[in-house]
Write a protein that holds these residues in place. Sequence first.
Motif, PDB file in Angstrom:
ATOM      1  N   LYS B 130       0.836  -1.209   0.000  1.00  0.00           N
ATOM      2  CA  LYS B 130       0.000   0.000   0.000  1.00  0.00           C
ATOM      3  C   LYS B 130       0.872   1.261   0.000  1.00  0.00           C
ATOM      4  O   LYS B 130       0.591   2.220  -0.701  1.00  0.00           O
ATOM      5  N   ALA B 131       1.947   1.232   0.774  1.00  0.00           N
ATOM      6  CA  ALA B 131       2.782   2.430   0.888  1.00  0.00           C
ATOM      7  C   ALA B 131       3.629   2.667  -0.354  1.00  0.00           C
ATOM      8  O   ALA B 131       3.807   3.793  -0.785  1.00  0.00           O
ATOM      9  N   TYR B 132       4.142   1.593  -0.957  1.00  0.00           N
ATOM     10  CA  TYR B 132       5.166   1.808  -1.999  1.00  0.00           C
ATOM     11  C   TYR B 132       4.835   1.263  -3.376  1.00  0.00           C
ATOM     12  O   TYR B 132       5.589   1.452  -4.308  1.00  0.00           O
ATOM     13  N   ASN B 135      -1.124   2.748  -3.532  1.00  0.00           N
ATOM     14  CA  ASN B 135      -1.759   3.412  -2.376  1.00  0.00           C
ATOM     15  C   ASN B 135      -3.230   3.074  -2.200  1.00  0.00           C
ATOM     16  O   ASN B 135      -3.825   3.365  -1.178  1.00  0.00           O
ATOM     17  N   THR B 136      -3.844   2.484  -3.239  1.00  0.00           N
ATOM     18  CA  THR B 136      -5.295   2.299  -3.165  1.00  0.00           C
ATOM     19  C   THR B 136      -5.697   0.988  -2.487  1.00  0.00           C
ATOM     20  O   THR B 136      -6.877   0.738  -2.276  1.00  0.00           O
TER      21      THR B 136
END
Lengths: 578, 330
Positions: B130-132, B135-136
């Motif tokens: 999610k972070a890298y 993001n969705t």
Amino acid sequence: MELLDYDMVVLGSGIAGLTAAIHASRESGHRLSIAVVSKLHIMRSHSVAAEGGISGVLYSGLDNDNEKLHAYDTIKGSDYLADQDAVEVLVKGAPDEIKFFDHIGVPWSRRDDGRISQRAFGGMSVPRTAFAADKTGFFMMRALYDELLRYKNVDVFNEHFATEFIMDGKRISGFVALDMQSGEVKVFKSGSVIIATGGFSRIYGFTTNSYSNTGDGTAMAYRAGMPLKDMEFVQFHPTALIPSGILITEAARGEGAYLRNKNGERFMKRYAESKMELAPRDIVSRSIISEIRAGRGFEDKGTGMGYIHLDLMHLDSKKIDERLPMIKEMTIKMLNIDPSVESIPVRPAAHFTMGGIDTDIKGRIGSGKSVFSGVWAAGECACVSVHGANRLGSNSLSQCSVWGRSTGIEAARTAGNRRTKKTRKFLNAAEKEEKKIYDMLEKEGNLNPYELRDSLHDIMNSELYVYRSIKGMKNAKKRISSLLKEFPDIYVADKGRVYNTNLRDVLEIKNMLDLSAIAVESALRRHESRGAHVVAEYPKRDDKKWLKHTIISKSLGGMRIAYAPVKLTKWQPEERKY
Amino acid sequence: MKASRYDIFMYGSIIGVPVLLILITIGLYLGGGYAYTVTVLAALLVLTLVVFAATGIKEIYIHRTYPGSRKVFGRGTDEHASTKPKVRKGEEVDIVLDRFNNETSKMDTKTYKFYADRLTTVLGAILDIKAYQDNTVSIRCNCRMGICGSCGVVVNGKPRLACETNLLNAVENRRVRVSPMLGHPLLKDMANNFEDFFEKHRSVEPFLYREDERERESARHEYGQGSEDLSRFLPYSYCIMCGLCLDACPVVNSNPNFAGPQALSQVWRYYADSRDQKGKKRLFDVDTEEGAWGCEFSGSCSKACPKGVGPASAIQMMKGELMKRIFEDK
């Protein structure tokens, strides 16, 4: 925009929030309409992660314990920054809270005669921490949740993320929240609001806290003009698993576990000869870092993190199963380490924020003439202050329950006189906030929010940790202000309305940035070492100049800093030795 | 702003290839002995680039896929305080996420590459993705230590808490598939809607009942409880309301009106608590086809429970108590 009108709203659903809702409902004879609003499912708040127990003198006289001794331990533990009148309220109220939880179903661990067991904890002179195995917070939360299900007048709003308070001068008139499930923005209108949103240790990357502990309520309060107190004091729990930061309860040491360095030595004898592993947390954390710095720690190859060993191997494995089952379950599941055969690798992690919204002894926000009306704070988000510069383990659950109860009762008693009107001004403020949230969702930008969050974590981890320096904190201040400048360029990639965790994370990151800047500013100005705040350039406690609380509030030009005296009643500051 | 290692790899490749072509051209143009030297140099360069690209692209994949990403910060100044591994070593795993799309009401299946070390959990991997990478991605989570009950998902077909499932242990054929629970309504991606589940819990009135309610509320004296009394209900009080037992239950999946293992286990939890005075009325309330008798004892709830609650045994004991009533009536 949906408008929800309640006599009273509790924002936050940890032990403080749910206790407040229950006592408010009872106080009003279950007649007030009460809403509990939480950004989580209410039974999943971070309070579930409390492990060791709740302090309170249940059996006065047993082990020579009494309330005065509990107060003394707490004040000495706080490095004399606690307000002593508040501490007296805490120790007086705590035993009743343990009984309250007995009456709503917490499965307390018991003595052979059926009475509630108590265990030793850091900085406490005698065993006075009641516990339910090592899942005390979890059991208290489940009991509160179940108890709350009785009350038909209490409405629960799961997964509603509050973003901003709406004020009418110094009176509160409600707040705006994003319903995660539908993606709709709603406005809660109420003349009585209890803020119980927890701490903000998530500003650190290495922390024992749940993902949710981003200090939203504290940041909202600050933006609404409410004062914050003692924000420089962050507690580092000595024993957190590396690399995850998952908490290994102090109860492990309470039950007899040792801390050992690379040479197998119980190094605490160098730092706290009489209390050893059961010295207060600030001292144990500093000792661990000193050992690591002196080259007597281990180094984790993957992360480069230094650590030392927590050793339970000499404990009876039956005792571990009975009193520390969760520790065993977790180390096996997370690290594949059985604590009865191997040592556990630990280092200090951000654990509790002593600072928070500035409240008086009744939980009202502000002091003297500038008390805010219709709004209270309870639990970790509030700074009464009973923990001063360093909290003793197991005092937080008592604090949450005692002030949860008293603010709940106080809010319920006065809720009838505080009903607010739906004015044009109120609706305008709500609509403005709604637009702000949706704009955030729709706008363009170039910045990955999670990279910004990780940069913040790096700054806090390195510059505002167990040992601090003026130079490091100045650097932190500079870097945080540049992050704040970059924030408007942040991009929310998820454009959906339903359960948009990306949008929620961005709103949380803003709150964390605001609070980090405040914490660093407060820390930079305190030119002494006290409790959890230790500065290289000023290694001594300085009661002449610094026996006072830092108060920070918002002003036109930025932050306004003031200081307030510490209330001393029976105990004069003395040298702190263990 | 400081260029990171990953940038150097990336730009290295971009600059390296044309330089290589130029060197070869020069070599061919000069001919003879020079050509030999230049070709050897070129071969060495190619080799270095291949090695760099192989390691570099891995890292780029993890850290640099976000389209607008441009910020790179130096790590902390205290070498002991760095939160993220400086160099991520590990095993390559394909993470297949079944993401429920609430707009189309269909499952979008997406595969992400991930480099896991021996301590990576399924939740840790998803949050890193999610972070890298994307993001969705959405998943419900909070404590990441197996006590808040948020992150119930299905990992390679088995109901699990994402936070306490080790990723590499879960790998099958270099893949880990994570889906939302199907025993609950879907909300988004791997997150379920829990409203029905909470309502079922509430419907069995899961709270202590005392004849003297006023005394219960005042709580002046503690209730005593022997360790034997405690052990009778303690295992059933470990329920974290993660919902995995309902996902595993074959009856809930065919008859949504069945109260389900979680709620029934809580009936037993309060019934077996010596402090409770509601007595058998608690059991009579679930003496129905949609209560205790709905259970067909497949035992899958107890198997799925990450906290060892054992709803199946609670329900069977409940049936036993209810059977006694039939005989007593006769």
